[in-house]
Design an enzyme around this catalytic site. Structure first.
Site, PDB file in Angstrom:
ATOM      1  N   GLY A  59       0.839  -1.199   0.000  1.00 22.16           N
ATOM      2  CA  GLY A  59       0.000   0.000   0.000  1.00 22.16           C
ATOM      3  C   GLY A  59       0.862   1.233   0.000  1.00 22.16           C
ATOM      4  N   TYR A  87       4.290  -2.994   2.118  1.00 25.85           N
ATOM      5  CA  TYR A  87       3.804  -2.199   3.257  1.00 25.85           C
ATOM      6  C   TYR A  87       3.332  -3.104   4.382  1.00 25.85           C
ATOM      7  CZ  TYR A  87       0.896   0.828   6.158  1.00 25.85           C
ATOM      8  OH  TYR A  87       0.349   1.487   7.223  1.00 25.85           O
ATOM      9  N   HIS A 181       7.424  -8.775  -3.903  1.00 23.86           N
ATOM     10  CA  HIS A 181       6.039  -9.175  -4.199  1.00 23.86           C
ATOM     11  C   HIS A 181       5.984 -10.611  -4.740  1.00 23.86           C
ATOM     12  CE1 HIS A 181       3.994  -5.344  -3.510  1.00 23.86           C
ATOM     13  NE2 HIS A 181       5.183  -4.824  -3.810  1.00 23.86           N
ATOM     14  N   ASP A 240     -19.984 -14.279 -18.908  1.00 23.72           N
ATOM     15  CA  ASP A 240     -20.462 -14.152 -17.529  1.00 23.72           C
ATOM     16  C   ASP A 240     -21.946 -14.476 -17.414  1.00 23.72           C
ATOM     17  OD1 ASP A 240     -17.931 -13.203 -17.324  1.00 23.72           O
ATOM     18  OD2 ASP A 240     -18.501 -11.100 -17.113  1.00 23.72           O
ATOM     19  N   LYS A 380     -12.470 -13.478 -13.570  1.00 21.89           N
ATOM     20  CA  LYS A 380     -12.867 -13.855 -14.935  1.00 21.89           C
ATOM     21  C   LYS A 380     -12.356 -15.247 -15.325  1.00 21.89           C
ATOM     22  CE  LYS A 380     -14.703 -12.464 -18.875  1.00 21.89           C
ATOM     23  NZ  LYS A 380     -15.948 -11.686 -19.043  1.00 21.89           N
TER      24      LYS A 380
END
Ligand code: XMP
Length: 525
Positions: A59, A87, A181, A240, A380
């Site tokens: 963040g 963060y 990350h 969808d 998705k």
């Protein structure tokens, strides 16, 4: 609310990271059900929701700054394993008596990870989440602040040039921090770090599968709609809405009526394909053939935005007319294909604030229908997997994105029946050739555009022709936000040009669109 009944949960506490959704997706790829929740969600709530572990996201805040987002401090002594990322790691260090702050310079992009002295001898039980990483692994960084001093009880695991404490752990409380990350695809061994935390440390069973989800979602739909309730589903032909309808039909059988508004602006054979697929799954569909109404409403309209507005408004009106009839026959529920990113974007985990009319674009509330949103927890790619699980054909499940206003925004100038016919045939040729060449998987979208108001002179046999240009548009993209032009091989382009001018009456020239996005958009209008 529909969705899974109850799952062991990975709670991703989101501090406003650009990667929050990615963390949840990675976990789900590892068979672990993850949800994104507000950062200050208290421990009791986490437990009530079935949390088995917590990840603190990255963040933009600075951990010691006033107003920085915080966690419920009881979290660290709750016994739940916690992994802080970026963060999240700085937050954890600052909260437990360490120091976080601005480094000499930030690190953005790749960085080389070096194990801390002795760290390579540590096992998982000693806190070594990096056990699968080679020394010198490339990890992805995006930080200005960093951890400057560890809290008591923590051991360092690795460093990078800009982050001397790039990974650390307190094996007793099962608290872990990584400055890099692991959720980003470019981080070597990132998936292994996540897997070690989720499976070895937290002990997730990894049972989040689409088969399990389908079963649970069916049960949840039945519970919401009740033994005798009836529901309506809006079917657009897209992935969808097709998957949502198929799922609801599995739960409700003929107590579900799907309404398919055929606006006549779909591609060749597409409407019939949807009907056939739904029929094969036993979904009861009312197809409303509104092609004439749409053509009439669009007559003489050349401005792209006016076209879009006319189509959007009429679509809702036609759907509503039919829905009202079904509602009068006793339907009390409306099934919608809202996805998780829509839910998250309207407030992390605060599910009450979702955009309720997102998919049907402003259905009036006086229809009095309660929403059923069986896909509201899915991404998705999970929806596509669920579609396969439910037996939808690949042609529907792996469809390329297609705009709501359909072919109308791929015809320059006013839409006519003749223009639509030419474009449908042209689009079929473009798709056939690109798919035959095996290029489809590398492309985000590929289609034809008709420049209806333009004419070009040509010669066929001994006759002069005066036909319309067709543009071949093919792009590579991750998400449609930016796009690169496809590099279609010359022989494929040649075949497309020959076939278009030979097979499709009315086509006079073939052009190839070289524009990227930005500055262009993917669609022409
Ligand atoms: P553009 O043309 O803006 O499109 O680069 C980005 C992506 O969005 C799709 N698109 C739409 N999808 N309704 C939709 O559901 C629309 O009105 C619409 N307009 C564009 C487009 O196909 C591309 O994937």
């Amino acid at each position: 609310m529909s969705g899974p009944v109850r799952h062991e949960l990975l709670a991703v506490l989101d501090f406003g990271s650009q990667y929050g959704q990615l963390i949840a997706r990675r976990a789900r790829e590892l068979g672990v059900y993850a949800e994104i929740l507000p950062p200050d969600t208290d421990v009791e709530t986490l437990r009530r929701r079935g949390a088995r572990a917590v990840i603190l996201s990255g963040g933009p805040d600075s951990a010691h700054a006033q107003g920085a987002r915080t966690v419920d401090l009881a979290l660290y002594d709750s016994g739940l394993p916690v992994l802080g990322i970026c963060y999240g790691a700085q937050r954890m260090a600052a909260d437990l008596g360490g120091v976080s702050g601005p480094g000499e310079e930030g690190e953005f992009g790749p960085a080389v990870l070096t194990p801390a002295p002795g760290a390579r001898d540590l096992g998982i039980g000693d806190g070594n989440l990096l056990i699968d990483l080679e020394p010198g692994a490339t990890v992805w960084m995006s930080h200005s602040d960093r951890v400057e001093a560890l809290p008591p009880g923590f051991v360092p695991l690795a460093s990078t040039r800009g982050a001397p404490l790039a990974a650390f752990a307190d094996p007793v409380r099962r608290l872990y921090g990584v400055q890099f990350h692991p959720e980003v695809g470019h981080t070597q061994g990132g998936r292994a770090v996540m897997a070690r935390f989720l499976h070895d440390v937290a002990g997730f069973a990894g049972d989040w599968t689409m088969a399990a989800f389908a079963q649970e979602a069916v049960a949840a739909i039945r519970a919401q709609v009740g033994e005798r309730g009836r529901a309506i589903a809006a079917l657009s032909g897209g992935v969808d809405s097709s998957v949502a309808a198929a799922l609801a039909a599995r739960a409700l059988g003929d107590r579900l009526t799907a309404i398919f508004v055929d606006h006549g602006l779909l591609r060749l054979g597409e409407a019939d394909e949807v009907m056939a697929a739904m029929g094969a799954l036993g979904v009861r569909v009312r197809r409303v053939d509104a092609a004439e109404r749409f053509l009439a409403a669009l007559e003489g309209v050349g401005d792209p935005e006016r076209k879009r507005r006319i189509i959007g408004t009429l679509f809702v009106r036609v759907f509503e007319e039919e829905a009202r009839r079904v509602a009068e026959e006793g339907a009390g529920f409306l099934v919608q294909g809202t996805l998780y990113p829509d839910v998250v974007e309207s407030g992390a985990g605060r599910s009450q604030t979702i955009k309720t009319h997102h998919n049907v674009g402003g259905l009036p509330e006086d229809l009095g229908l309660e929403l059923v949103e069986p896909l509201r927890l899915l991404f998705k790619d999970e929806v596509r997997a669920l579609g396969r699980e439910l037996g939808l054909p690949e042609a529907i499940v792996s469809r390329q994105p297609f705009p709501g206003p359909g072919l109308a925004v791929r015809i320059a100038g006013p839409v006519t029946a003749q223009g639509l016919e030419i474009l449908r045939q042209a689009d079929r040729v473009v798709r056939e050739e690109i798919e035959a060449a095996g290029l489809a998987p590398s492309l985000f979208q590929y289609f034809a555009v008709l420049l209806a108001p333009v004419r070009a002179v040509g010669v066929m046999g001994d006759n002069r022709t005066y036909g319309m240009p067709v543009v071949v548009r093919a792009v590579a993209s991750e998400d449609g936000m930016t796009a690169d032009r496809a590099r279609l091989p010359d022989d494929v382009l040649g075949r497309i040009a020959t076939r278009l001018t030979n097979e499709v009456a009315g086509v006079g020239r073939v052009l190839y669109d070289l524009t990227t996005k930005p500055p262009g958009t993917i669609e022409w209008e």
